[in-house]
Design a protein around this motif. Structure first.
Motif, PDB file in Angstrom:
ATOM      1  N   TRP A  22      -2.062   4.524  14.130  1.00  0.00           N
ATOM      2  CA  TRP A  22      -3.409   6.037  14.656  1.00  0.00           C
ATOM      3  C   TRP A  22      -2.521   5.867  16.666  1.00  0.00           C
ATOM      4  O   TRP A  22      -3.300   4.408  16.712  1.00  0.00           O
ATOM      5  N   CYS A 359     -12.650  15.231   5.553  1.00  0.00           N
ATOM      6  CA  CYS A 359     -11.700  16.177   4.995  1.00  0.00           C
ATOM      7  C   CYS A 359     -10.899  15.048   4.794  1.00  0.00           C
ATOM      8  O   CYS A 359     -10.988  13.794   4.414  1.00  0.00           O
ATOM      9  N   ASN A 361      -6.459  13.622   3.356  1.00  0.00           N
ATOM     10  CA  ASN A 361      -5.197  13.674   3.923  1.00  0.00           C
ATOM     11  C   ASN A 361      -3.940  14.765   3.014  1.00  0.00           C
ATOM     12  O   ASN A 361      -4.788  15.502   1.753  1.00  0.00           O
ATOM     13  N   MET A 368     -11.306  11.580   5.315  1.00  0.00           N
ATOM     14  CA  MET A 368     -11.463  10.366   6.719  1.00  0.00           C
ATOM     15  C   MET A 368     -13.249  11.810   7.485  1.00  0.00           C
ATOM     16  O   MET A 368     -13.467  12.223   6.674  1.00  0.00           O
ATOM     17  N   MET A 378     -12.041   6.397   8.386  1.00  0.00           N
ATOM     18  CA  MET A 378     -10.878   6.779   7.014  1.00  0.00           C
ATOM     19  C   MET A 378     -10.738   5.768   5.769  1.00  0.00           C
ATOM     20  O   MET A 378     -10.953   4.357   6.503  1.00  0.00           O
ATOM     21  N   THR A 432     -14.246  17.169  12.245  1.00  0.00           N
ATOM     22  CA  THR A 432     -12.759  16.642  11.964  1.00  0.00           C
ATOM     23  C   THR A 432     -11.769  17.077  11.133  1.00  0.00           C
ATOM     24  O   THR A 432     -12.167  18.025  10.302  1.00  0.00           O
ATOM     25  N   TRP A 434      -7.786  17.119   9.191  1.00  0.00           N
ATOM     26  CA  TRP A 434      -6.373  16.952   9.119  1.00  0.00           C
ATOM     27  C   TRP A 434      -5.459  17.599   8.264  1.00  0.00           C
ATOM     28  O   TRP A 434      -5.327  18.407   7.787  1.00  0.00           O
ATOM     29  N   HIS A 435      -4.068  17.430   9.692  1.00  0.00           N
ATOM     30  CA  HIS A 435      -2.571  17.834   9.416  1.00  0.00           C
ATOM     31  C   HIS A 435      -2.400  18.433   7.684  1.00  0.00           C
ATOM     32  O   HIS A 435      -2.249  17.009   6.707  1.00  0.00           O
ATOM     33  N   ASN A 439       0.640  12.740   9.043  1.00  0.00           N
ATOM     34  CA  ASN A 439      -0.533  12.376   9.467  1.00  0.00           C
ATOM     35  C   ASN A 439      -0.857  13.002  11.189  1.00  0.00           C
ATOM     36  O   ASN A 439      -0.194  12.231  12.088  1.00  0.00           O
ATOM     37  N   ILE A 441      -4.189  14.199  13.102  1.00  0.00           N
ATOM     38  CA  ILE A 441      -5.704  14.790  12.933  1.00  0.00           C
ATOM     39  C   ILE A 441      -5.655  15.159  13.877  1.00  0.00           C
ATOM     40  O   ILE A 441      -5.825  14.753  15.604  1.00  0.00           O
TER      41      ILE A 441
END
Lengths: 457, 223
Positions: A22, A359, A361, A368, A378, A432, A434-435, A439, A441
């Protein structure tokens, strides 16, 4: 021969499929240490394509960021998110009957799937839900026959020819307008909204009731869950979160302050007070403590994209439930178990009441959630590896790889570890996102929004 | 003793939090109030069970009161708590009135004659209260708390959230104020704060009470 896993994964224990690294991408918000209360971020949500990222804050404002179209030449990073639209969604109100102020804080934002050029989202505070239309205007008509450019009507006697206005490009203007206001349906404080997979209805949940709305109808809603006891003295649990199933438009779940989740089928009856399934894990007696009851309260529930699983977040852990198994979760991840011995202090400073969200992924392989000291965690469901990262301006060079963090629970603190007592409990990551496909965030600290991406080589 | 002290501290803290939560924007939060009352109830149970262990057997508790409340499911405990407190709730603030306590009661916390004094006080109080021993520990708690406040005020102040000074100063009267306000508000519209117009208290024929407040009242009264 060389081991199959990369050197990177050996040292980082990366939490993410294929050893994601990340990297810092962007940070939004004031640099000030002095946080204005109105700027405290209260919700973060990507839209269905991931192109738009919405945040809501305590001051009732919604800020939408839009991802730049990917520059194919500069393929080392994905598009950046820039401010697309800002508008005041809710204002503080006063309930004169109850002599109560209604906070303007945005509790939740949920995007509708895009049907036409405009974008729609639902935003809610404690009492009122609003449907907002966000539309672009990049052309305007010019050359009116009867009007001057400034809008004043021309003297009719000077009009000698017919002129048809034409559209000419203009600077992009993004307008947000409230299209529906869904009010007066909740006695208690709204904690969740969720759009049905039929894209026509949605639910809103408060502490004791869940209502079903039609997006087009604002003066009526159907009550589908009511757990208010006849005698309020018998109240033992409240609803803490609710969500529609991503694929079955008749199914929804709601979680409670007692750590249970109920799955309801709207086909069974008009009032879904009797659950179809009850998900509950028996309490581990060795973990029983003075504050057991309150830390088992579920703060968030989220279905996986597939609809096969759901995830719940309580104060210390994240649990993954298989919808086909009610008696225990299939996976449990400890977020910050080192806090279990500190519950009394956390009660004193009110941190024990913090409501963390969680959330998935896009592929449902990693989950996460946030923690304290601006840490977020995560958990990779496949590799069973987890990682702790920090959202901090110290690492704010673009494409800087984030270093995994570690909290030392007790005993000798190793180098680069942080002891529990050094954690800053004022710096908490509650929200939080996540798209949905990539990947990328979005992590909200108190008043800043961090965007991280995986390293693209 | 440590357990008792700790439980008492938690109870005090919980009441303060409950009071403080009413002042917050957006009004009383049901979930938060429920959590606070759960903690307070657990603290009270712990306090009572620690007291039972510490005191002589002549002090009798109602059979409904579980010996180790932590092992009992919440619902059971709650019903016993409700029974105990239901009898005890009186229109007057007498149970919480610490001003009646004679100054002779203000003896150091750990002196030997104290247990004997405690049991005498308890029995006479139980006669006065109509035999509801469920409330008597609470009364003792008030006295203990007052003494300990004086003795340990700085310690408590350090641990409590600001403003500790005003919270401590308010405590002897807090329960009485809360009870008076709550009693008035019980017949009023739901979740009205203490600053509700007097008309509300005078006319009990408003909307049916949101008895969430009842939960708080009973919890506070029990304490």
């Amino acid at each position: 021969m060389f081991p199959k896993f990369s050197l990177r994964s050996m040292f980082h224990g990366a939490g993410g499929g294929n050893d994601i690294q990340w990297c810092f991408s962007q940070v939004k918000g004031a640099v000030d240490d002095d946080v204005a209360e109105a700027d405290i971020i209260s919700t973060v949500e990507f839209n269905h394509s991931g192109e738009l990222l919405a945040t809501g804050d305590k001051g009732g404002r919604v800020v939408i960021f839009q991802q730049e179209q990917e520059n194919k030449i500069q393929s080392h990073s994905r598009g950046e998110y820039n401010v697309y639209s800002t508008f005041q969604s809710h204002e503080p109100e006063f309930d004169y009957l109850k002599s109560l102020e209604i906070e303007e804080k945005i509790n939740k934002i949920r995007w509708l799937p895009q049907k036409n050029a405009a974008q729609f989202l639902l935003s809610t505070n404690d009492k009122t839900i609003k449907l907002w239309k966000i539309s672009e205007r990049d052309k305007r008509p010019e050359g009116y026959n009867l009007k001057e450019e400034d809008g004043r009507y021309r003297d009719p006697t000077t009009v000698t020819t017919l002129r048809v206005p034409v559209f000419r490009p203009m600077d992009l203007m993004v307008e947000a307008s409230p299209r529906r206001i869904f009010a007066n349906a909740h006695t208690y404080h709204i904690n969740s909204i969720s759009i049905n997979s039929d894209y026509e209805t949605y639910l809103s949940a408060d502490d004791l009731r869940i209502n079903l709305w039609h997006l087009e109808i604002t003066d009526r809603s159907f009550n589908i869950v009511d757990i208010k006891p006849a005698n309020m003295e018998e109240l033992t649990e409240v609803i803490t979160a609710a969500e529609f199933h991503p694929n079955s438009c008749n199914t929804f779940v709601y979680s409670s302050s007692k750590g249970t989740i109920r799955l309801c089928d709207m086909r069974a009856s008009a009032l879904c007070d009797r659950h179809s399934k009850l998900f509950e894990e028996p309490e581990d007696p060795s973990n029983r403590s003075f504050f057991s009851e309150i830390i088992s309260s579920i703060s968030d529930v989220k279905f996986s994209h597939s609809g096969r699983y759901m995830m719940t977040r309580d104060y210390l852990s994240v649990k993954i439930w298989d919808l086909n198994m009610e008696n225990r979760p299939v996976e449990t991840y400890q977020v910050h178990e080192y806090l279990r011995s500190k519950l009394c202090s956390l009660y004193e400073n009110d941190c024990i009441f913090d409501k963390f969200e969680c959330c998935w992924n896009g592929s449902d392989s990693v989950v996460m959630t946030g923690s304290y000291n601006n840490f977020f965690r995560m958990f990779d469901r496949n590799t069973k590896r987890d990682i702790t990262l920090e959202a901090s301006r110290e690492n704010n060079k673009p494409r800087t790889v984030l270093k995994p963090r570690k909290v030392c629970a007790s005993g000798k603190r190793k180098k680069d570890e942080i002891s529990v007592d050094s954690l800053d409990f004022n710096k908490k990551i509650l929200h939080t996102a996540w798209h949905p496909k990539e990947n990328i965030i979005a992590v909200a600290t108190t008043n800043n929004l961090y965007i991280f991406q995986d390293k693209v080589n | 003793m440590e357990v008792q002290k700790e439980a008492q501290r938690i109870m005090t803290l919980s009441v303060w939090k409950m009071y403080h939560s009413r002042m917050q924007r957006g009004g009383l939060r049901l979930h938060r109030s429920l959590q606070l009352s759960l903690v307070m109830r657990s603290a009270r149970e712990l306090y009572l069970s620690a007291k039972v262990e510490a005191l002589e057997p002549e002090v009798s508790l109602p059979p409904a009161c579980p010996s180790d409340p932590r092992l009992h499911p919440p619902r059971e405990v709650e019903s016993t708590v409700e029974t105990a407190t239901a009898d005890g709730e009186q229109p007057s603030p007498e149970p919480m009135d610490t001003q009646e306590a004679p100054t002779a009661e203000e003896i150091p916390a750990y002196s030997a004659p104290r247990p004997a004094k405690v049991s005498r006080k308890r029995r006479s109080s139980s006669l006065r209260d109509g035999g509801d021993a469920g409330l008597v520990p609470s009364k003792k708690a008030r006295l203990e708390e007052k003494e300990e406040e004086e003795g340990l005020s700085s310690e408590v102040a350090d641990r409590l959230q600001p403003p500790p000074a005003q919270a401590e100063g308010a405590f002897p009267n807090l329960a009485r104020v809360l009870q008076r306000r709550f009693s008035g508000l019980l017949n009023c519209s739901p979740a009205a704060p203490p600053t509700a117009p007097p008309a509300c208290e005078a006319k009990p024929a408003c909307r049916p009470a949101d008895s969430m407040l009842n939960v708080l009242v009973r919890t506070v009264v029990a304490f």
